[in-house]
Design a protein around this motif. Structure first.
Motif, short mmCIF file in Angstrom:
data_model
loop_
_atom_site.label_atom_id
_atom_site.label_comp_id
_atom_site.label_asym_id
_atom_site.label_seq_id
_atom_site.Cartn_x
_atom_site.Cartn_y
_atom_site.Cartn_z
N VAL A 150 0.88 -1.17 0.00
CA VAL A 150 0.00 0.00 0.00
C VAL A 150 0.92 1.21 0.00
N VAL A 151 0.72 2.10 -0.95
CA VAL A 151 1.57 3.28 -1.03
C VAL A 151 0.70 4.52 -0.94
N GLN A 152 1.38 5.60 -0.63
CA GLN A 152 0.67 6.88 -0.62
C GLN A 152 1.40 7.82 -1.57
N LEU A 153 0.65 8.44 -2.43
CA LEU A 153 1.23 9.42 -3.35
C LEU A 153 1.15 10.79 -2.68
N SER A 154 2.15 11.59 -2.96
CA SER A 154 2.08 12.94 -2.40
C SER A 154 0.91 13.66 -3.04
N ALA A 155 0.46 14.68 -2.37
CA ALA A 155 -0.72 15.40 -2.86
C ALA A 155 -0.53 15.89 -4.28
N SER A 156 0.69 16.33 -4.57
CA SER A 156 0.92 16.86 -5.92
C SER A 156 0.92 15.73 -6.95
N GLU A 157 1.45 14.56 -6.56
CA GLU A 157 1.47 13.43 -7.50
C GLU A 157 0.06 12.93 -7.76
N ALA A 158 -0.71 12.86 -6.66
CA ALA A 158 -2.07 12.33 -6.80
C ALA A 158 -3.00 13.36 -7.42
N ARG A 159 -2.49 14.60 -7.49
CA ARG A 159 -3.28 15.74 -7.99
C ARG A 159 -4.61 15.83 -7.24
N ARG A 160 -4.47 15.72 -5.94
CA ARG A 160 -5.69 15.74 -5.12
C ARG A 160 -5.42 16.54 -3.87
N GLN A 161 -6.34 17.33 -3.46
CA GLN A 161 -6.18 18.09 -2.21
C GLN A 161 -6.56 17.19 -1.04
N THR A 162 -5.67 17.07 -0.09
CA THR A 162 -5.99 16.21 1.05
C THR A 162 -5.82 16.97 2.36
N ALA A 163 -6.58 18.00 2.49
CA ALA A 163 -6.69 18.76 3.74
C ALA A 163 -5.34 19.06 4.38
N GLY A 164 -4.45 19.59 3.60
CA GLY A 164 -3.17 20.04 4.13
C GLY A 164 -2.18 18.93 4.42
N GLU A 165 -2.53 17.69 4.16
CA GLU A 165 -1.59 16.60 4.43
C GLU A 165 -0.65 16.45 3.25
N PRO A 166 0.64 16.16 3.51
CA PRO A 166 1.60 16.08 2.39
C PRO A 166 1.32 14.87 1.51
N PHE A 167 0.78 13.82 2.13
CA PHE A 167 0.53 12.62 1.32
C PHE A 167 -0.95 12.36 1.19
N GLY A 168 -1.27 11.85 0.04
CA GLY A 168 -2.68 11.67 -0.28
C GLY A 168 -3.18 10.31 0.15
N PRO A 169 -4.21 9.84 -0.52
CA PRO A 169 -4.83 8.59 -0.11
C PRO A 169 -3.98 7.36 -0.45
N ASP A 170 -4.44 6.27 0.08
CA ASP A 170 -3.73 5.00 -0.14
C ASP A 170 -3.99 4.46 -1.54
N TYR A 171 -2.94 3.84 -2.11
CA TYR A 171 -3.09 3.11 -3.37
C TYR A 171 -2.50 1.74 -3.18
N LEU A 172 -3.12 0.79 -3.81
CA LEU A 172 -2.55 -0.57 -3.78
C LEU A 172 -1.61 -0.69 -4.98
N LEU A 173 -0.33 -0.95 -4.66
CA LEU A 173 0.66 -1.05 -5.73
C LEU A 173 0.87 -2.52 -6.03
N ASP A 174 0.50 -2.91 -7.24
CA ASP A 174 0.65 -4.31 -7.65
C ASP A 174 1.52 -4.35 -8.90
N SER A 175 2.34 -5.36 -9.01
CA SER A 175 3.23 -5.40 -10.18
C SER A 175 3.33 -6.82 -10.73
N ARG A 176 3.70 -6.90 -11.97
CA ARG A 176 3.99 -8.23 -12.54
C ARG A 176 5.09 -8.03 -13.60
N PRO A 177 6.01 -9.01 -13.69
CA PRO A 177 7.11 -8.87 -14.66
C PRO A 177 6.60 -9.06 -16.09
N VAL A 178 7.28 -8.44 -16.98
CA VAL A 178 6.92 -8.62 -18.40
C VAL A 178 7.86 -9.70 -18.96
N ASP A 179 7.29 -10.79 -19.46
CA ASP A 179 8.10 -11.93 -19.93
C ASP A 179 9.12 -11.49 -20.97
#
Ligand code: ADP
Length: 663
Positions: A296-325
């Motif tokens: 679970v990652v948090q994007l900074s407010a500027s990265e998420a392009r979302r205002q989050t009541a003065g908090e530097p980091f925005g909401p949670d995102y689930l970061l999932d990855s898979r390799p490319v064969d």
């Protein structure tokens, strides 16, 4: 149902108390459920509430975590599925060109050029060939380099920014291919300044390495597709540099800060030269998830392009990855965790509600069980109390029946005794009368003797007068004889009347008559003993009594008064008063005798108490008189007289003329 075979009897002394005892017992049973002191139980209750709240909180937290895990799992399933699609599209985009360098290495035009690089016609042929091939392949560019990395022919040979004569020996894909390994490389073109994917293949002539065939594939199409997608999807290379992204701002930026060696290596290969500063994406790992590639990652407010009541980091995102064969790339997807949090919250709230409901249900059933238990206990206690009461009532009833039997026997005996007493009292009254008559016998004899003597003299004289023929004298004597016999008859009639046995039949009696009768009996004594008798009798005075018995009382009182004045040297005074009172009448007998001594007063009405010499008094007169007056419903009392001696007062009730009552 309660069994009540014996009714409650209010008069039964033991019953209410017994019931009260049982009621206390029932209440005790009721309160018996909670043990210990009230303060201790209050503490326990608070502790239980605290533990319960902790459990509810823990339940809610667990439900939240469970909900979150389930949400993440379902989110992950969707993410992985979509990542598969993205990966497949990327792979298919690339695989279209994968074979191309190898095919080029087999082309005679290419081989000829590499064998004779200075031949311009061969170069032209190769250029045209590559241009023709690329017209079909639609790659960014296809080109051929000699063993030194110099481009000899290219599909864009006749375009601006042609690769011909450019040296790409610094590119890893060239070096790999020269080593006999198929080259794969993503980078920004040093000539075109456009990013692309490079495939390369070494071209050999027997054992001799002639050069390298390369294809540059433009991934703009994918870029365009991804940027329209709602997902936040990124493709990163082995160094963690984003080269494809749904968000154009993240392109050519690192996932995490790059080491200096990496940066140096990237500079050497000019992989991302001038394309960007490779600044790391402002993202922090919020929470790793157990057993998976996802975090679970948090994007900074500027990265998420979302205002989050003065908090530097925005909401949670689930970061999932898979390799490319077939590459060292990874596809990364960032999924918004909002639905997961909502699901977790919902399940936490639902669990808390369910737990509260469950607790209330348990409490309800517990309370119900307790009430039922208490009711049963109360019913049992009540039944016990009633059984005991019934038993006691039975015992008491038996005892009462027995007592009743005794009482009836006693009543019968008492009635008999009363009968005897009544008869005895009647006899006593009669005896009293006889005693009075006995005391008066001397006077009566004298009273009768006088007329008798006169009769004898008058009759003797009458005989003489008759002989002389003096009829007038005879007539006068006979008339006197008649008067004397009348007087004697009157005396004997009065004596007879006094002596008769009378029943206590109360009626309104004229008191003046009774007083006159009593005085008549005592007349001879009054005269003989020169007693000064004063009378103050109200006329027409009536009272409730029996005349003969009241006469007996008055004779007694008057005789006692005469006796009391016997020692008087002066005038012997006796006064009889009869007057009306509000509720009846009073008859008083006063004398000027010595009065009643203080020590005599309390014993005055005792039977057989007398102060008179033996033979003169029996001590029954006042006792009998008091009894008679009591039978009339009146009172006889003694006191001091205004004449100086004693006074006896008879109080009588009012009575209707002719009324008959038993006292
Ligand atoms: P008895 O006349 O035979 O003695 P009573 O019962 O009539 O019996 O009287 C009891 C006593 O009460 C008398 O012996 C006398 O001492 C006292 N008593 C009664 N009447 C008088 C009275 N009028 N004055 C003083 N004492 C009296």
């Amino acid at each position: 149902m309660l069994k009540l075979s014996a009714p409650y009897r209010p008069g039964f002394a033991g019953s209410p108390g017994d019931l009260r005892d049982k009621a206390v017992l029932v209440r005790f049973h009721g309160s018996d459920v909670t043990t210990g002191t009230p303060q201790l139980s209050r503490w326990r209750r608070w502790a239980a509430i605290g533990v319960w709240l902790c459990l509810i909180g823990a339940g809610g937290a667990l439900a939240y975590l469970g909900g979150e895990r389930a949400g993440i799992r379902s989110l992950q399933q969707g993410t992985l599925h979509r990542l598969d699609i993205y990966s497949t599209s990327l792979r298919s985009e690339l695989s279209r060109y994968e074979y191309l360098p190898q095919v080029l290495s087999l082309s005679p035009d290419v081989l000829d050029l590499l064998r004779r690089p200075d031949d311009s016609s061969l170069q032209f042929n190769a250029n045209v060939y590559l241009e023709t091939v690329n017209a079909h392949a639609q790659a960014s560019a296809i080109y051929v380099m000699n063993a030194s990395g110099l481009t000899l022919a290219a599909s864009n040979w006749n375009q601006q920014g042609s690769f011909v004569d450019m040296n790409f020996s610094y590119r890893p894909y060239f070096q790999d291919a020269l080593r006999g390994v198929p080259g794969r490389f993503y980078g920004i073109g040093t000539v075109s300044r456009e990013p692309g994917y490079y495939f390369s293949f070494g071209i050999v002539d027997g054992a001799r390495q002639l050069g390298v065939a390369a294809v540059k594939v433009n991934l703009d199409k994918l870029d365009a597709t991804w940027s329209h997608s709602a997902d936040k999807v990124l493709a990163v290379d082995g160094n963690g540099v984003v080269f494809l992204s749904s968000d154009a701002g993240w392109k050519f930026r690192a996932l995490r800060p790059l080491s200096s060696e990496t940066l140096q290596q990237l500079a050497q290969t000019r992989q991302y030269t001038e394309a960007g500063s490779l600044t790391p994406i402002d993202m922090r790992e919020h929470r790793p998830l157990s057993g998976g590639a996802a975090t679970v990652v948090q994007l900074s407010a500027s990265e998420a392009r979302r205002q989050t009541a003065g908090e530097p980091f925005g909401p949670d995102y689930l970061l999932d990855s898979r390799p490319v064969d077939g590459t060292d790339w990874k596809l990364i997807m960032l999924s918004d965790m909002k639905p997961v949090h909502a699901l977790a919250r919902t399940s936490a709230v639902a669990t808390v509600f369910a737990l509260v409901f469950l607790t209330l249900l348990v409490l309800y059933f517990q309370q119900r069980r307790r009430i039922v238990h208490q009711r049963l206990a109360a019913r049992e206690a009540l039944q016990g109390a009633y059984d005991e009461l019934e038993h006691k009532v039975q015992l008491r009833t038996e005892a009462l029946s027995e007592a009743n039997l005794h009482l009836q026997t006693e009543i019968a005996e008492r009635k008999r005794a009363e009968e005897i007493l009544k008869t005895t009292l009647e006899d006593l009254v009669q005896t009293g009368k006889m005693a009075v008559l006995g005391q008066m016998s001397a006077g009566i004899t004298h009273e009768l003797n006088q007329p008798l003597t006169a009769l004898r003299t008058l009759s003797a004289n009458a005989v003489v007068f008759l002989a002389r023929g003096e009829s007038a004298q005879v007539d006068m004597n006979l008339r006197t004889i008649c008067q004397l016999t009348d007087r004697m008859g009157q005396i004997t009639a009065q004596l007879k009347k006094f002596a008769r046995r009378s029943a206590v039949e109360l009626q309104s009696v004229a008191l003046a008559d009774v007083i006159a009768d009593a005085l008549f009996l005592l007349d001879q004594r009054i005269r003989q003993e020169r007693i000064q008798l004063e009378q103050a009798v109200e006329p027409h005075l009536h009272a409730l009594c029996e005349g003969n018995r009241l006469e007996q009382v008055l004779v007694n009182l008057l005789a006692n008064a005469f006796d009391a004045t016997a020692g008087e040297t002066g005038v012997r005074r006796v006064r009889i008063v009869a007057r009306r009172t509000p509720d009846g009448a009073i008859v008083e007998v006063h004398d000027n005798g010595n009065g009643i001594a203080a020590e005599v007063m309390p014993r005055l009405f005792e039977p057989f108490f007398t102060t008179k010499e033996q033979g003169l008094g029996l001590g029954l007169g006042l006792a009998i008189s008091a009894g008679i007056v009591r039978d009339f419903g009146g009172l006889l009392r003694a006191g001091e007289s205004e004449l100086g001696g004693a006074a006896f007062i008879v109080t009588l009730r009012n009575g209707q003329r002719g009324a008959t009552t038993h006292g």
